[in-house]
Write a protein that holds these residues in place. Structure first.
Motif, PDB file in Angstrom:
ATOM      1  N   ASP A 210      -4.414   5.857  -6.916  1.00  0.00           N
ATOM      2  CA  ASP A 210      -4.098   6.678  -8.088  1.00  0.00           C
ATOM      3  C   ASP A 210      -5.216   6.569  -9.123  1.00  0.00           C
ATOM      4  O   ASP A 210      -5.395   5.536  -9.766  1.00  0.00           O
ATOM      5  CB  ASP A 210      -2.777   6.222  -8.705  1.00  0.00           C
ATOM      6  CG  ASP A 210      -2.326   7.132  -9.841  1.00  0.00           C
ATOM      7  OD1 ASP A 210      -3.034   8.121 -10.141  1.00  0.00           O
ATOM      8  OD2 ASP A 210      -1.262   6.867 -10.429  1.00  0.00           O
TER       9      ASP A 210
ATOM     10  N   SER B 251      -6.822  16.080  -5.196  1.00  0.00           N
ATOM     11  CA  SER B 251      -6.417  16.786  -3.979  1.00  0.00           C
ATOM     12  C   SER B 251      -7.606  17.285  -3.162  1.00  0.00           C
ATOM     13  O   SER B 251      -7.609  17.180  -1.930  1.00  0.00           O
ATOM     14  CB  SER B 251      -5.497  17.959  -4.329  1.00  0.00           C
ATOM     15  OG  SER B 251      -6.167  18.893  -5.153  1.00  0.00           O
TER      16      SER B 251
ATOM     17  N   ASN C  52      -6.829  10.207  -5.474  1.00  0.00           N
ATOM     18  CA  ASN C  52      -5.740  11.173  -5.314  1.00  0.00           C
ATOM     19  C   ASN C  52      -6.072  12.556  -5.872  1.00  0.00           C
ATOM     20  O   ASN C  52      -5.176  13.365  -6.105  1.00  0.00           O
ATOM     21  CB  ASN C  52      -4.446  10.651  -5.945  1.00  0.00           C
ATOM     22  CG  ASN C  52      -4.499  10.582  -7.461  1.00  0.00           C
ATOM     23  OD1 ASN C  52      -5.546  10.315  -8.048  1.00  0.00           O
ATOM     24  ND2 ASN C  52      -3.375  10.825  -8.106  1.00  0.00           N
TER      25      ASN C  52
ATOM     26  N   HIS D  20       1.202  -0.835  -1.353  1.00  0.00           N
ATOM     27  CA  HIS D  20       1.569  -0.066  -0.163  1.00  0.00           C
ATOM     28  C   HIS D  20       1.515  -0.902   1.122  1.00  0.00           C
ATOM     29  O   HIS D  20       1.554  -0.349   2.219  1.00  0.00           O
ATOM     30  CB  HIS D  20       0.657   1.153  -0.048  1.00  0.00           C
ATOM     31  CG  HIS D  20       0.749   2.084  -1.227  1.00  0.00           C
ATOM     32  ND1 HIS D  20       1.885   2.804  -1.521  1.00  0.00           N
ATOM     33  CD2 HIS D  20      -0.149   2.384  -2.206  1.00  0.00           C
ATOM     34  CE1 HIS D  20       1.680   3.523  -2.616  1.00  0.00           C
ATOM     35  NE2 HIS D  20       0.463   3.286  -3.051  1.00  0.00           N
TER      36      HIS D  20
ATOM     37  N   TYR E  23      -1.602   7.388   4.066  1.00  0.00           N
ATOM     38  CA  TYR E  23      -1.375   8.519   4.962  1.00  0.00           C
ATOM     39  C   TYR E  23      -1.868   8.155   6.359  1.00  0.00           C
ATOM     40  O   TYR E  23      -2.990   7.663   6.527  1.00  0.00           O
ATOM     41  CB  TYR E  23      -2.116   9.760   4.464  1.00  0.00           C
ATOM     42  CG  TYR E  23      -1.549  10.331   3.182  1.00  0.00           C
ATOM     43  CD1 TYR E  23      -0.645  11.388   3.205  1.00  0.00           C
ATOM     44  CD2 TYR E  23      -1.910   9.801   1.949  1.00  0.00           C
ATOM     45  CE1 TYR E  23      -0.120  11.909   2.028  1.00  0.00           C
ATOM     46  CE2 TYR E  23      -1.391  10.314   0.769  1.00  0.00           C
ATOM     47  CZ  TYR E  23      -0.499  11.369   0.813  1.00  0.00           C
ATOM     48  OH  TYR E  23       0.021  11.878  -0.356  1.00  0.00           O
TER      49      TYR E  23
ATOM     50  N   GLN F 119      -3.133  16.909  -7.857  1.00  0.00           N
ATOM     51  CA  GLN F 119      -3.152  15.575  -7.266  1.00  0.00           C
ATOM     52  C   GLN F 119      -2.276  15.501  -6.020  1.00  0.00           C
ATOM     53  O   GLN F 119      -1.364  16.304  -5.840  1.00  0.00           O
ATOM     54  CB  GLN F 119      -2.651  14.542  -8.286  1.00  0.00           C
ATOM     55  CG  GLN F 119      -3.374  14.574  -9.616  1.00  0.00           C
ATOM     56  CD  GLN F 119      -2.779  13.619 -10.631  1.00  0.00           C
ATOM     57  OE1 GLN F 119      -2.131  12.632 -10.267  1.00  0.00           O
ATOM     58  NE2 GLN F 119      -2.981  13.896 -11.902  1.00  0.00           N
ATOM     59  N   VAL F 120      -2.569  14.517  -5.185  1.00  0.00           N
ATOM     60  CA  VAL F 120      -1.697  14.195  -4.063  1.00  0.00           C
ATOM     61  C   VAL F 120      -1.008  12.872  -4.386  1.00  0.00           C
ATOM     62  O   VAL F 120      -1.456  12.111  -5.250  1.00  0.00           O
ATOM     63  CB  VAL F 120      -2.471  14.086  -2.734  1.00  0.00           C
ATOM     64  CG1 VAL F 120      -3.101  15.409  -2.372  1.00  0.00           C
ATOM     65  CG2 VAL F 120      -3.533  12.995  -2.803  1.00  0.00           C
ATOM     66  N   GLU F 121       0.059  12.600  -3.695  1.00  0.00           N
ATOM     67  CA  GLU F 121       0.825  11.382  -3.960  1.00  0.00           C
ATOM     68  C   GLU F 121       0.041  10.148  -3.521  1.00  0.00           C
ATOM     69  O   GLU F 121      -0.437  10.084  -2.385  1.00  0.00           O
ATOM     70  CB  GLU F 121       2.153  11.432  -3.208  1.00  0.00           C
ATOM     71  CG  GLU F 121       3.029  10.215  -3.440  1.00  0.00           C
ATOM     72  CD  GLU F 121       4.304  10.248  -2.626  1.00  0.00           C
ATOM     73  OE1 GLU F 121       5.060   9.256  -2.674  1.00  0.00           O
ATOM     74  OE2 GLU F 121       4.539  11.264  -1.932  1.00  0.00           O
ATOM     75  N   PRO F 122      -0.109   9.173  -4.407  1.00  0.00           N
ATOM     76  CA  PRO F 122      -0.809   7.943  -4.025  1.00  0.00           C
ATOM     77  C   PRO F 122       0.031   7.136  -3.034  1.00  0.00           C
ATOM     78  O   PRO F 122       1.107   6.654  -3.375  1.00  0.00           O
ATOM     79  CB  PRO F 122      -0.967   7.189  -5.356  1.00  0.00           C
ATOM     80  CG  PRO F 122      -0.702   8.200  -6.423  1.00  0.00           C
ATOM     81  CD  PRO F 122       0.263   9.174  -5.828  1.00  0.00           C
ATOM     82  N   LYS F 123      -0.443   7.013  -1.821  1.00  0.00           N
ATOM     83  CA  LYS F 123       0.246   6.242  -0.790  1.00  0.00           C
ATOM     84  C   LYS F 123      -0.679   6.122   0.414  1.00  0.00           C
ATOM     85  O   LYS F 123      -1.837   6.554   0.363  1.00  0.00           O
ATOM     86  CB  LYS F 123       1.565   6.904  -0.385  1.00  0.00           C
ATOM     87  CG  LYS F 123       1.410   8.254   0.291  1.00  0.00           C
ATOM     88  CD  LYS F 123       2.767   8.803   0.728  1.00  0.00           C
ATOM     89  CE  LYS F 123       2.630  10.088   1.530  1.00  0.00           C
ATOM     90  NZ  LYS F 123       3.945  10.599   1.988  1.00  0.00           N
TER      91      LYS F 123
END
Length: 228
Positions: A150, A127, A125, A177, A109, A103-107
Motif C-alpha cells: 500500500d 493500478s 498498489n 499478509h 496475488y 488503486q488495487v487492493e494491497p494483498k
C-alpha cells in the motif's frame, strides 16, 4: 423551464427529441456550456437521451458518447448485460477523482498456480503499475506471488521518493499478509529501480533480496534465467 419552475415544479429533466447523434452531442455540449457560464441558467438541469435505433453494439457506442457529453440519463432499447459494461466504465472514469490514483487492493496475488517454491516479488498498489507487472508475469508462464504494498496508489519511484515505499512498509506488508507461510525459500524480488533499498530491506526482513529488472518487459527473461 422557467415557466415550469414558476408553477412549482422542481424536478425537471431536459430532453432533446428527434435529433441525430451529431446534433444531440452538439446541443448537449452547448447547453452545458451556457448553463455553466451563467449565460442561460434555464439549461442548468439534467438531460435525458433516448437511444432506440440500431444494433445493441451501436446503441452502446452512442450511449457512451452521450455519457461523455453531459447526458445525465441514457435510455436504451436493450437489456443485454454486455451493452452496459462500456457505459459503466465510461461513467466510472469520468466521475473518478483525478487527484486520487486508481488503486488495487494491497494483498498477495497468486499468478498462475504458485507453490512453496515459486518466486515472490512486490510492487505498489498503483493500478497501472500492478497490472503491467501482472501481465508480464503471466506472459512468463512462471507461477508467482506478487505482494502489493500500500503506497496510496503511487508508482514505485514516486512512492520511494515520497518515503511511502521503504524497508518498513515492505516488511510490514510481508508480515501482514503472511508471506513467509506461502513459500519455503526466503528470497524476495524487488523492482530494479529501488535496488538502493536492498540492504536495509534485507536487514528488516532477514530475506535474501534479489534485484529484479528495471523494466517489466524483462521480467519473463529474469524469471527464467536469474530466478533459482
Amino acid at each position: 423551464t422557467e415557466k415550469i419552475k414558476a408553477e412549482g415544479v422542481e424536478d425537471i429533466v431536459l430532453s432533446l427529441d428527434r435529433l441525430g447523434l451529431r446534433d444531440q452531442l452538439c446541443s448537449l455540449s452547448r447547453m452545458r456550456a451556457l448553463a455553466l457560464k451563467n449565460t442561460f441558467r434555464p439549461f442548468g438541469y439534467p438531460a435525458i437521451s433516448f437511444i432506440t435505433n440500431g444494433s445493441v453494439d451501436t446503441q452502446a457506442a452512442h450511449a457512451v458518447a452521450m455519457i461523455c457529453k453531459y447526458s445525465s440519463i441514457v435510455v436504451l432499447d436493450t437489456a443485454e448485460p454486455y451493452a452496459f459494461l462500456p457505459m459503466l466504465t465510461a461513467a466510472m472514469n469520468i466521475f473518478s477523482d483525478p487527484q486520487k490514483p486508481v488503486q488495487v487492493e494491497p494483498k498477495v496475488y497468486a499468478i498462475g498456480e504458485p507453490d512453496a517454491n515459486s518466486p515472490v516479488m512486490f510492487t505498489t498498489n498503483f493500478s497501472l503499475t500492478y497490472y503491467t507487472v501482472e501481465s508480464d508475469v503471466e506472459a512468463s508462464r512462471v507461477p508467482s506471488y506478487i505482494l502489493v504494498v500500500d503506497t496510496e496508489g503511487t508508482s514505485v519511484l514516486t512512492a520511494y521518493s515520497g518515503d511511502k515505499l521503504n524497508e518498513k512498509t515492505v516488511a510490514d506488508a510481508m508480515a501482514k499478509h503472511n508471506v513467509e507461510k506461502l513459500v519455503k525459500h526466503r528470497k524476495l524480488i524487488i523492482p530494479g529501480y529501488v535496488a538502493v533499498m536492498s540492504g536495509k530491506l534485507e536487514e528488516a526482513t532477514n530475506w535474501e533480496i534479489m534485484v529484479g529488472p528495471r523494466e517489466c518487459s524483462m521480467l519473463s527473461k529474469y524469471l527464467h534465467e536469474v530466478w533459482k
